[in-house]
Write an enzyme that holds these catalytic residues in place. Sequence first.
Site, PDB file in Angstrom:
ATOM      1  N   HIS A 155     -79.901  34.846 -14.168  1.00  0.00           N
ATOM      2  CA  HIS A 155     -78.614  35.084 -13.515  1.00  0.00           C
ATOM      3  C   HIS A 155     -77.790  36.156 -14.226  1.00  0.00           C
ATOM      4  O   HIS A 155     -76.752  36.575 -13.732  1.00  0.00           O
ATOM      5  CB  HIS A 155     -77.819  33.770 -13.454  1.00  0.00           C
ATOM      6  CG  HIS A 155     -76.646  33.810 -12.537  1.00  0.00           C
ATOM      7  ND1 HIS A 155     -75.344  33.682 -12.978  1.00  0.00           N
ATOM      8  CD2 HIS A 155     -76.565  33.987 -11.190  1.00  0.00           C
ATOM      9  CE1 HIS A 155     -74.514  33.753 -11.952  1.00  0.00           C
ATOM     10  NE2 HIS A 155     -75.220  33.944 -10.853  1.00  0.00           N
ATOM     11  N   LYS A 167     -76.516  39.790 -15.809  1.00  0.00           N
ATOM     12  CA  LYS A 167     -76.448  41.164 -15.323  1.00  0.00           C
ATOM     13  C   LYS A 167     -76.234  42.077 -16.523  1.00  0.00           C
ATOM     14  O   LYS A 167     -75.145  42.099 -17.107  1.00  0.00           O
ATOM     15  CB  LYS A 167     -75.309  41.361 -14.318  1.00  0.00           C
ATOM     16  CG  LYS A 167     -75.508  40.587 -13.005  1.00  0.00           C
ATOM     17  CD  LYS A 167     -74.985  39.178 -13.073  1.00  0.00           C
ATOM     18  CE  LYS A 167     -75.199  38.453 -11.756  1.00  0.00           C
ATOM     19  NZ  LYS A 167     -74.778  37.035 -11.841  1.00  0.00           N
ATOM     20  N   ASP A 226     -80.479  54.115 -23.168  1.00  0.00           N
ATOM     21  CA  ASP A 226     -80.813  54.862 -24.394  1.00  0.00           C
ATOM     22  C   ASP A 226     -80.486  54.088 -25.662  1.00  0.00           C
ATOM     23  O   ASP A 226     -80.280  54.682 -26.726  1.00  0.00           O
ATOM     24  CB  ASP A 226     -80.090  56.221 -24.414  1.00  0.00           C
ATOM     25  CG  ASP A 226     -80.626  57.177 -23.353  1.00  0.00           C
ATOM     26  OD1 ASP A 226     -81.764  56.978 -22.891  1.00  0.00           O
ATOM     27  OD2 ASP A 226     -79.891  58.117 -22.995  1.00  0.00           O
ATOM     28  N   HIS A 277     -65.768  36.564  -7.540  1.00  0.00           N
ATOM     29  CA  HIS A 277     -67.072  36.465  -8.198  1.00  0.00           C
ATOM     30  C   HIS A 277     -66.928  36.554  -9.709  1.00  0.00           C
ATOM     31  O   HIS A 277     -67.917  36.623 -10.438  1.00  0.00           O
ATOM     32  CB  HIS A 277     -68.000  37.581  -7.691  1.00  0.00           C
ATOM     33  CG  HIS A 277     -69.440  37.330  -7.978  1.00  0.00           C
ATOM     34  ND1 HIS A 277     -70.135  38.012  -8.958  1.00  0.00           N
ATOM     35  CD2 HIS A 277     -70.325  36.466  -7.433  1.00  0.00           C
ATOM     36  CE1 HIS A 277     -71.385  37.585  -8.989  1.00  0.00           C
ATOM     37  NE2 HIS A 277     -71.530  36.640  -8.090  1.00  0.00           N
ATOM     38  N   LYS A 307     -66.309  35.857 -13.679  1.00  0.00           N
ATOM     39  CA  LYS A 307     -66.583  34.865 -14.713  1.00  0.00           C
ATOM     40  C   LYS A 307     -65.903  35.382 -15.972  1.00  0.00           C
ATOM     41  O   LYS A 307     -66.532  36.027 -16.825  1.00  0.00           O
ATOM     42  CB  LYS A 307     -68.089  34.706 -14.955  1.00  0.00           C
ATOM     43  CG  LYS A 307     -68.893  34.346 -13.688  1.00  0.00           C
ATOM     44  CD  LYS A 307     -69.473  35.557 -13.060  1.00  0.00           C
ATOM     45  CE  LYS A 307     -70.516  35.279 -11.994  1.00  0.00           C
ATOM     46  NZ  LYS A 307     -70.085  34.501 -10.861  1.00  0.00           N
ATOM     47  N   ASP A 367     -54.913  32.774 -25.371  1.00  0.00           N
ATOM     48  CA  ASP A 367     -53.907  33.317 -26.295  1.00  0.00           C
ATOM     49  C   ASP A 367     -53.939  34.837 -26.270  1.00  0.00           C
ATOM     50  O   ASP A 367     -54.188  35.431 -25.222  1.00  0.00           O
ATOM     51  CB  ASP A 367     -54.098  32.728 -27.693  1.00  0.00           C
ATOM     52  CG  ASP A 367     -53.724  31.242 -27.736  1.00  0.00           C
ATOM     53  OD1 ASP A 367     -52.952  30.808 -26.868  1.00  0.00           O
ATOM     54  OD2 ASP A 367     -54.216  30.524 -28.632  1.00  0.00           O
TER      55      ASP A 367
END
Length: 377
Positions: free
Chosen positions: A103, A105, A110, A284, A286, A291
């Site tokens: 899941h 991404k 390089d 979408h 996450k 603080d």
Amino acid sequence: MRRLLATGEQYFPLLLDSIRSSRRSIHLESYLYEDDAIGRQVTEQLAQAADRGVRVRVIVDGFGSGEHARRLARELGAHGAQVRIYRPERWWRMQRRLFRRLHRKIAVIDQALAFVGGVNIIAEPDDEPGPRLDFAVSCEGPIVSAIGLSADRLWWTLSLSRLGEPKVPFPRRAGVRNPQRLPGGVRAALLLRDNLLHRRTIERAYTQALGSARRDVLIANAYFIPGRRFRAALIDAARRGVRVRLLLQGKLEHVVQFYAQHALYGQLLAGGVQIFLYTRSQLHAKAAVIDEDWATIGSSNLDPYSLLMAREANVLVRDTTFAAQLRDRLEQAIASESTAFGPEDLSRRSWPTRVFDWIAFGITRAAIAIIARDRNY
């Protein structure tokens, strides 16, 4: 250098430019890799990079990318690029391990520039008034070594079963476990979740930060069905006087997840947690800010799928400037793109709807007990 990228509209131009200017290597991982306008642009640039001698490696999830994953392997393979499909669909076998998906991404260019976040290779929805609320972060400096090592080791793992191909040596490059300084004095760390060495790394980072929070917690998450420990940490923070706010999905996307998370709203609201539902477009994200100087962005939702089954990757950043940038965008989303959800909204839900909330939550818990073998969720 580190840069916050909000939405695919900011992420994809930078990703495409980085692929276009690559000279040695590209490693790309994605759960969804669609055959749409964005997907075709990325594929075209990867093919051109392979044509000019850049080593191109792509890993896509077999369930998330479906049949297009096989077409992608053939298309890029014709240019000399390598494509691995993480656990191709074989649902007729119904093996528990097939539910453990890729899941995360990630892109590494390089071995000098990396991207980590929640943005899949997919175009923005045509039927929404704006792009998905999602985030990625571009990274340079020591943390790229950790991201590259993680990519290399997953590639090595997937290569073990490929008979007839040259053996891939086990990557032994030194990783980066503790927060590392990027140019400009920023500390950052890569947080992984897998089923061997990092089963609860991301969840533990959240709960430790919640335990030490003093003033403010702001979490944006698309699929929010955390376990008991996480919910207790949120409520404990609120009871200590910390302002705890959740920005959650306000539009129906996946039925079971959407209704299951509503079953938790009563407990959270009673514990002093504030809930806002994002309604402008699809949520979408996450991401979280705690603080003044703790922030995380990545692929991990706060639900059983992400926390107990999937391979995930987040970046943890300890920096006041970065945290302020992320907080400003989330504050904007709460102020002008969301609606508050309070106890009165919960009471207005019809009893059949509330019954379905708990049925969906029960289905989720039963599935986790069977698939993930976790009965304490």
